[in-house]
Design a protein around this motif. Structure first.
Motif, PDB file in Angstrom:
ATOM      1  N   ALA A  31       8.921   3.242  -5.660  1.00 17.76           N
ATOM      2  CA  ALA A  31       8.232   4.323  -5.483  1.00 17.76           C
ATOM      3  C   ALA A  31       6.670   3.879  -6.124  1.00 17.76           C
ATOM      4  O   ALA A  31       6.373   3.150  -6.951  1.00 17.76           O
ATOM      5  CB  ALA A  31       8.660   5.548  -6.267  1.00 17.76           C
ATOM      6  N   CYS A  32       5.688   4.842  -5.267  1.00 19.21           N
ATOM      7  CA  CYS A  32       4.227   4.585  -5.819  1.00 19.21           C
ATOM      8  C   CYS A  32       4.195   5.267  -7.107  1.00 19.21           C
ATOM      9  O   CYS A  32       4.540   6.353  -7.337  1.00 19.21           O
ATOM     10  CB  CYS A  32       3.451   5.207  -4.743  1.00 19.21           C
ATOM     11  SG  CYS A  32       1.620   5.676  -5.400  1.00 19.21           S
ATOM     12  N   PRO A  33       3.753   4.392  -8.146  1.00 17.66           N
ATOM     13  CA  PRO A  33       3.438   4.929  -9.569  1.00 17.66           C
ATOM     14  C   PRO A  33       2.541   5.785  -9.688  1.00 17.66           C
ATOM     15  O   PRO A  33       2.454   6.636 -10.720  1.00 17.66           O
ATOM     16  CB  PRO A  33       3.205   3.352 -10.235  1.00 17.66           C
ATOM     17  CG  PRO A  33       2.580   2.607  -9.142  1.00 17.66           C
ATOM     18  CD  PRO A  33       3.169   2.907  -7.763  1.00 17.66           C
ATOM     19  N   SER A  34       1.806   6.152  -8.533  1.00 21.27           N
ATOM     20  CA  SER A  34       0.560   7.118  -8.598  1.00 21.27           C
ATOM     21  C   SER A  34       1.068   8.559  -8.118  1.00 21.27           C
ATOM     22  O   SER A  34       0.890   9.378  -8.739  1.00 21.27           O
ATOM     23  CB  SER A  34      -0.577   6.551  -7.996  1.00 21.27           C
ATOM     24  OG  SER A  34      -1.532   7.496  -7.396  1.00 21.27           O
ATOM     25  N   CYS A  35       1.727   8.526  -7.094  1.00 17.86           N
ATOM     26  CA  CYS A  35       2.057   9.836  -6.329  1.00 17.86           C
ATOM     27  C   CYS A  35       3.602   9.960  -6.093  1.00 17.86           C
ATOM     28  O   CYS A  35       4.090  11.082  -5.736  1.00 17.86           O
ATOM     29  CB  CYS A  35       1.511   9.938  -5.108  1.00 17.86           C
ATOM     30  SG  CYS A  35       1.701   8.938  -3.744  1.00 17.86           S
ATOM     31  N   GLY A  36       4.424   8.975  -6.471  1.00 15.52           N
ATOM     32  CA  GLY A  36       5.986   8.932  -6.297  1.00 15.52           C
ATOM     33  C   GLY A  36       6.447   8.772  -4.782  1.00 15.52           C
ATOM     34  O   GLY A  36       7.553   8.629  -4.745  1.00 15.52           O
ATOM     35  N   ASN A  37       5.455   8.643  -3.842  1.00 14.92           N
ATOM     36  CA  ASN A  37       5.948   8.335  -2.534  1.00 14.92           C
ATOM     37  C   ASN A  37       6.939   6.980  -2.323  1.00 14.92           C
ATOM     38  O   ASN A  37       6.864   6.074  -3.192  1.00 14.92           O
ATOM     39  CB  ASN A  37       4.489   7.884  -1.727  1.00 14.92           C
ATOM     40  CG  ASN A  37       4.982   7.484  -0.145  1.00 14.92           C
ATOM     41  OD1 ASN A  37       6.021   7.682   0.175  1.00 14.92           O
ATOM     42  ND2 ASN A  37       4.014   6.953   0.413  1.00 14.92           N
ATOM     43  N   LEU A  38       7.971   7.377  -1.740  1.00  7.59           N
ATOM     44  CA  LEU A  38       8.970   6.077  -1.765  1.00  7.59           C
ATOM     45  C   LEU A  38       8.804   5.304  -0.438  1.00  7.59           C
ATOM     46  O   LEU A  38       9.508   4.367  -0.310  1.00  7.59           O
ATOM     47  CB  LEU A  38      10.314   7.023  -1.373  1.00  7.59           C
ATOM     48  CG  LEU A  38      10.977   7.444  -2.844  1.00  7.59           C
ATOM     49  CD1 LEU A  38      12.211   8.307  -2.459  1.00  7.59           C
ATOM     50  CD2 LEU A  38      11.148   6.399  -3.880  1.00  7.59           C
TER      51      LEU A  38
ATOM     52  N   LEU B 209       0.905  -1.178   0.065  1.00 10.45           N
ATOM     53  CA  LEU B 209       0.136   0.204  -0.053  1.00 10.45           C
ATOM     54  C   LEU B 209       0.818   1.242  -0.016  1.00 10.45           C
ATOM     55  O   LEU B 209       1.995   1.363   0.389  1.00 10.45           O
ATOM     56  CB  LEU B 209      -0.986   0.117   1.357  1.00 10.45           C
ATOM     57  CG  LEU B 209      -2.009  -0.910   1.359  1.00 10.45           C
ATOM     58  CD1 LEU B 209      -2.675  -0.485   2.853  1.00 10.45           C
ATOM     59  CD2 LEU B 209      -2.948  -0.905   0.479  1.00 10.45           C
ATOM     60  N   CYS B 210       0.452   2.240  -0.541  1.00  5.09           N
ATOM     61  CA  CYS B 210       0.808   3.743  -0.422  1.00  5.09           C
ATOM     62  C   CYS B 210      -0.303   4.437   0.379  1.00  5.09           C
ATOM     63  O   CYS B 210      -1.195   4.591   0.024  1.00  5.09           O
ATOM     64  CB  CYS B 210       0.892   4.300  -1.961  1.00  5.09           C
ATOM     65  SG  CYS B 210       1.352   6.082  -1.556  1.00  5.09           S
ATOM     66  N   PHE B 211       0.413   4.866   1.662  1.00  3.50           N
ATOM     67  CA  PHE B 211      -0.618   5.510   2.553  1.00  3.50           C
ATOM     68  C   PHE B 211      -0.637   7.070   2.189  1.00  3.50           C
ATOM     69  O   PHE B 211      -1.757   7.786   2.708  1.00  3.50           O
ATOM     70  CB  PHE B 211       0.011   5.348   4.057  1.00  3.50           C
ATOM     71  CG  PHE B 211      -0.324   3.989   4.704  1.00  3.50           C
ATOM     72  CD1 PHE B 211      -1.789   3.621   4.774  1.00  3.50           C
ATOM     73  CD2 PHE B 211       0.693   3.202   5.060  1.00  3.50           C
ATOM     74  CE1 PHE B 211      -2.191   2.630   5.055  1.00  3.50           C
ATOM     75  CE2 PHE B 211       0.159   1.914   5.705  1.00  3.50           C
ATOM     76  CZ  PHE B 211      -1.125   1.657   5.873  1.00  3.50           C
ATOM     77  N   ALA B 212       0.211   7.458   1.294  1.00  4.51           N
ATOM     78  CA  ALA B 212      -0.063   8.922   0.695  1.00  4.51           C
ATOM     79  C   ALA B 212      -1.180   9.170   0.085  1.00  4.51           C
ATOM     80  O   ALA B 212      -1.873  10.113   0.059  1.00  4.51           O
ATOM     81  CB  ALA B 212       1.218   9.345   0.026  1.00  4.51           C
ATOM     82  N   CYS B 213      -1.503   7.959  -0.955  1.00  6.59           N
ATOM     83  CA  CYS B 213      -2.441   8.206  -1.900  1.00  6.59           C
ATOM     84  C   CYS B 213      -3.526   7.288  -1.964  1.00  6.59           C
ATOM     85  O   CYS B 213      -4.441   7.278  -2.443  1.00  6.59           O
ATOM     86  CB  CYS B 213      -1.844   8.552  -3.468  1.00  6.59           C
ATOM     87  SG  CYS B 213      -1.270   7.303  -4.117  1.00  6.59           S
ATOM     88  N   GLY B 214      -3.212   6.093  -1.069  1.00  7.59           N
ATOM     89  CA  GLY B 214      -4.019   5.199  -1.095  1.00  7.59           C
ATOM     90  C   GLY B 214      -3.977   4.118  -2.238  1.00  7.59           C
ATOM     91  O   GLY B 214      -4.902   3.175  -2.363  1.00  7.59           O
ATOM     92  N   TRP B 215      -2.939   4.013  -3.059  1.00 11.23           N
ATOM     93  CA  TRP B 215      -2.799   3.062  -4.015  1.00 11.23           C
ATOM     94  C   TRP B 215      -2.236   1.724  -3.489  1.00 11.23           C
ATOM     95  O   TRP B 215      -1.836   1.946  -2.381  1.00 11.23           O
ATOM     96  CB  TRP B 215      -1.716   3.722  -4.968  1.00 11.23           C
ATOM     97  CG  TRP B 215      -1.186   2.551  -6.161  1.00 11.23           C
ATOM     98  CD1 TRP B 215      -1.532   2.522  -7.315  1.00 11.23           C
ATOM     99  CD2 TRP B 215       0.135   1.795  -5.990  1.00 11.23           C
ATOM    100  NE1 TRP B 215      -0.799   1.727  -8.081  1.00 11.23           N
ATOM    101  CE2 TRP B 215       0.073   1.090  -7.265  1.00 11.23           C
ATOM    102  CE3 TRP B 215       0.837   1.318  -4.796  1.00 11.23           C
ATOM    103  CZ2 TRP B 215       1.108   0.132  -7.262  1.00 11.23           C
ATOM    104  CZ3 TRP B 215       1.652   0.422  -4.959  1.00 11.23           C
ATOM    105  CH2 TRP B 215       1.797  -0.099  -6.145  1.00 11.23           C
ATOM    106  N   SER B 216      -2.885   0.927  -4.033  1.00 10.10           N
ATOM    107  CA  SER B 216      -2.364  -0.382  -3.763  1.00 10.10           C
ATOM    108  C   SER B 216      -2.008  -1.307  -4.791  1.00 10.10           C
ATOM    109  O   SER B 216      -2.815  -1.445  -5.853  1.00 10.10           O
ATOM    110  CB  SER B 216      -3.304  -1.277  -2.967  1.00 10.10           C
ATOM    111  OG  SER B 216      -4.067  -1.734  -3.516  1.00 10.10           O
TER     112      SER B 216
END
Ligand code: ADP
Ligand code: ZN
Ligand code: ZN
Length: 728
Positions: free
Chosen positions: A475-482, A435-442
């Protein structure tokens, strides 16, 4: 014209007409080679005589009758016909699919253990009545009279036309094929079993009750808590059957359960001939064992689903162990319930069938309550107390990688006392989602409507539906969060956490990832048995029927999901699973302890598990099912469909629903819905449920409905019917 109708492995619901010179009813069940399309195929003759369904000039000849193989027994053919009709699967595929691989091939099965013999009819006949030109036939007969039984190969070598002569003589009933019986088999069967333990009063009662029905059909439900000695009751029944010279069929849900049972049988009946039949047995060996059962040489056949179709001439008892287990239902092709067919087979053959479980299916239990099955109980454990089961409320606790302090403590105590523990997690892999907690992507599977599962080791994301794999993204492909977070616990993660907590402990993980090779499971089970393992981590693979004598503690993690599932069977499955896994604890002298981690410690289902009160749980569940009109108070059929485009699936199912609704049967046709995982491997999946309180009405409905499903649109979808589905 002499006509035979042949079952071929072809996806068409029909038999195929061929000519044959000497047709006799005895040829029903015989394996033949016939021209089909450009090649030849093996098939089984199901009918002899009758009128052709195509113009006579188009009917081809049977190329060869495999006369040195015994025809399939009538009861097996009848069972196959029933399965084809009831589960709506093409007869040829049912028949050929039930045979060992070697017999599906278009050549002789090269099983050289049998002999050709003269029949009583031949010995009584006047050979001078044979036509003068039947030289080869005479030659074969004379040879057999002079030399006694011979191998088919030798007989065929007597003259260039001897193979043909042999076939004709078999067709006329003058010679027969006899399986070689090892010398002294009878004495070996009669050999006494090694003595078992003295039975408990309940076991003795069950044995007397069931044993009293040998020789006639009775369906028994043996409801016995885990470790209550059900297997011992089977062994005693088998002993009685062997003493009378009968054969026993034992069905188990999974291949992993067979070695343990086979070992117990072999230890108890050292003289009897046992055969195990499952997908792990190499092909040639499988044919040999199938033949041993078919010829009556094997006295006990232990097998998985498909074994239910094995010919057994002296069948006297059928046992279905863990009868509630969903693995007894085939999930593709012929979607049959081996348990239900076993009951049917027992009825056909007028022998008792014993369905055993600590947590019977609600279907079987309802039948027992209604008096259609006879119920017998084993309510206590043989040599220990039932384990104490406690819920650990995880809401107010700080968990370490999903493990509660209470469970960690208990594991530490187990280690100190050098006892074994099991941590049960029903998910393999490291974490069920990334999961990406920054944008909710999984991380999604590109081909399925499912999340990818994180697997360590290979550091990959894997789809458990289609097998798709990709490297872990940084990195999150949706927001770049590492900072991506593995969410939830799989077996790998628990294994890892336990290794951190208990560095000195010997930890073994058992799930589908660690048991891919054929013998891996058996080797691991042996290591547990030999006490080379302190803590086991595993999925439901471990929950079933295994007997681990040193295991005293079981911890259950993440079971709550099933409590709010939309599947109406979820509660039944969870109850069974928890009861089974809890049942692994404390099977010898030491008292067992079970800790269930949950956010719903007061939930009625957990309370029923804690009290180990199957009857109370079942009563409650059955009441709910009755009120909701679900099985076992209704019968269901699921039409499953899939295609690359969702509209195509929806249109097909929509039309099927419409057509079904107009037929005017007393059935309920529901609206089509997407499958729970709506897209798998790029194919959209949907289904349509049809339900009725009458099984017969539902079957009549299907007969009228199915022809309407195969319209032009239907070619664009892959569809299948699932009668008595277990998964919606
Ligand atoms: P189940 O099949 O109900 O789980 P088993 O038949 O495997 O139970 O029995 C559990 C254990 O108890 C086994 O180790 C078995 O050998 C032992 N056992 C069974 N019946 C008896 C008995 N009457 N006396 C002593 N031990 C028994
Ligand atoms: Zn993101
Ligand atoms: Zn996928």
């Amino acid at each position: 014209m002499h006509l035979v109708r042949v079952a071929l492995d072809v996806p068409l619901p029909t038999l195929f007409d061929y000519r044959l010179e000497h047709t006799r009813r005895e040829l029903i069940g015989a394996r033949v080679l016939v021209p089909f399309g450009r090649g030849q195929r093996a098939g089984i003759i199901l009918e002899v005589g009758g009128q052709p369904e195509v113009p006579p000039e188009r009917i081809k000849r049977v190329a060869h009758v495999f006369a040195d193989e015994a025809p399939l027994a009538p009861d097996v053919l009848q069972l196959m016909r029933f399965a084809s009709r009831y589960y709506q699967h093409p007869i040829g595929q049912v028949v050929m699919g039930a045979l060992p691989q070697a017999l599906r091939r278009a050549h002789a099965s090269r099983d050289a253990s049998g002999r050709v013999v003269l029949t009583a009819a031949a010995l009584a006949a006047d050979w001078s009545t044979l036509p003068a030109r039947a030289l080869a036939r005479r030659r074969v007969l004379e040879h057999l009279r002079a030399h006694g039984p011979c191998t088919p190969a030798l007989v065929r070598s007597l003259a260039s036309t001897a193979p043909r002569a042999l076939r004709d003589l078999m067709a006329d009933g003058w010679v027969a094929f006899e399986e070689a019986v090892p010398p002294g088999l009878e004495e070996r069967v009669a050999h006494a079993a090694t003595p078992g333990p003295a039975l408990t009063a309940e076991q003795a009662e069950a044995l007397e009750a069931i044993g009293g029905t040998l020789g006639r059909f009775t369906a028994w439900l043996l409801l016995g808590v885990t470790g209550s000695g059900k297997t011992e009751v089977y062994l005693r029944l088998i002993e009685r059957v062997l003493a009378r010279g009968g054969q026993v069929l034992v069905l188990v849900p999974e291949i992993n359960l067979t070695p343990q049972l086979e070992a117990r049988l072999a230890a108890r009946f050292p003289g009897a001939s046992l055969a195990g039949l499952h997908s792990g047995v190499p092909e040639a060996e499988r044919l040999r064992r199938w033949r041993a059962a078919e010829s009556g040489r094997a006295s006990v056949l232990v097998g998985t689903r498909l074994a239910v179709f094995t010919p057994l001439p002296r069948l006297a008892l059928i046992v279905v162990d863990e009868e509630h287990d969903a693995s007894l239902k085939q999930q593709e092709g012929l979607r049959y319930s081996a348990r239900d067919l076993a009951v049917l087979r027992a009825k056909q053959r007028q022998v008792p069938v014993v369905l055993g479980s600590a947590t019977p299916s609600l279907e079987s239990y309802a039948k027992a309550l209604a008096g259609r099955y006879r119920l017998t109980h084993l309510s206590g454990r043989v040599s220990s107390q039932l384990p104490s089961i406690r819920c650990v409320d995880t809401r107010a606790q700080r968990l370490r990688e999903g493990l509660s302090p209470a469970l960690i403590d208990a594991l530490a105590r187990g280690l100190a006392a050098s006892e074994q523990s099991l941590v049960f997690v029903n998910r393999r892999g490291y974490a069920p989602a990334l999961l990406c907690f920054a944008c909710g992507w999984s991380a999604p599977c590109p081909r399925c409507s499912a999340r990818l599962v994180l697997h360590l080791g290979a550091a990959r994301l894997r789809c458990h539906y289609c097998g798709h794999e990709e490297l872990v993204t940084r990195a999150c492909p949706s927001c770049g969060n590492l900072d991506l977070t593995p969410a939830g616990q799989g077996t790998q993660r628990i294994e890892y956490a336990l290794a951190q907590l208990f560095p000195a402990a010997r930890i073994l993980r058992i799930d589908r990832d660690t048991t891919r090779s054929r013998r891996a499971f058996e080797q691991m089970r042996q290591r547990v048995q030999d006490h080379e393992v302190d803590i086991l981590v595993g999925t439901q693979m471990l929950a079933k029927g295994h007997d681990f004598p040193r295991l005293t503690l079981v911890g259950v993690i993440n079971a709550d999901g099933a409590l709010y599932s939309t599947d109406f069977r979820a509660a039944e499955k969870l109850f069974a699973q928890l009861t089974q896994v809890a049942g692994r604890a404390g099977r010898r002298d030491a008292a067992g302890e079970v800790l269930i981690q949950t956010q719903f410690p007061g939930h009625p289902l957990y309370r029923a598990v804690q009290r180990q009160d199957y009857a109370a749980f079942a009563q409650l569940a059955l009441t709910e099912r009755r009120e909701a009109g679900f099985p076992p108070y209704a019968h269901q059929v699921l039409l499953r469909a899939e295609a690359p485009q969702r509209e195509v699936v929806e249109r097909f199912l929509g039309r099927a629903a419409h057509a079904g609704g107009r037929l005017g049967f007393r059935v309920e046709v529901y609206d089509p819905v997407p499958a729970p995982v709506a897209r798998v491997a790029g194919r959209e999946r949907g289904h349509l449920l049809v339900q009725s309180t009458s099984r017969n009405e539902l079957q009549r409905f299907l007969a009228a409905w199915i022809p309407q499903l195969s319209d032009r649109e239907a070619r664009r979808v892959r569809w299948a019917l699932d009668v008595d589905p277990l998964d919606l």
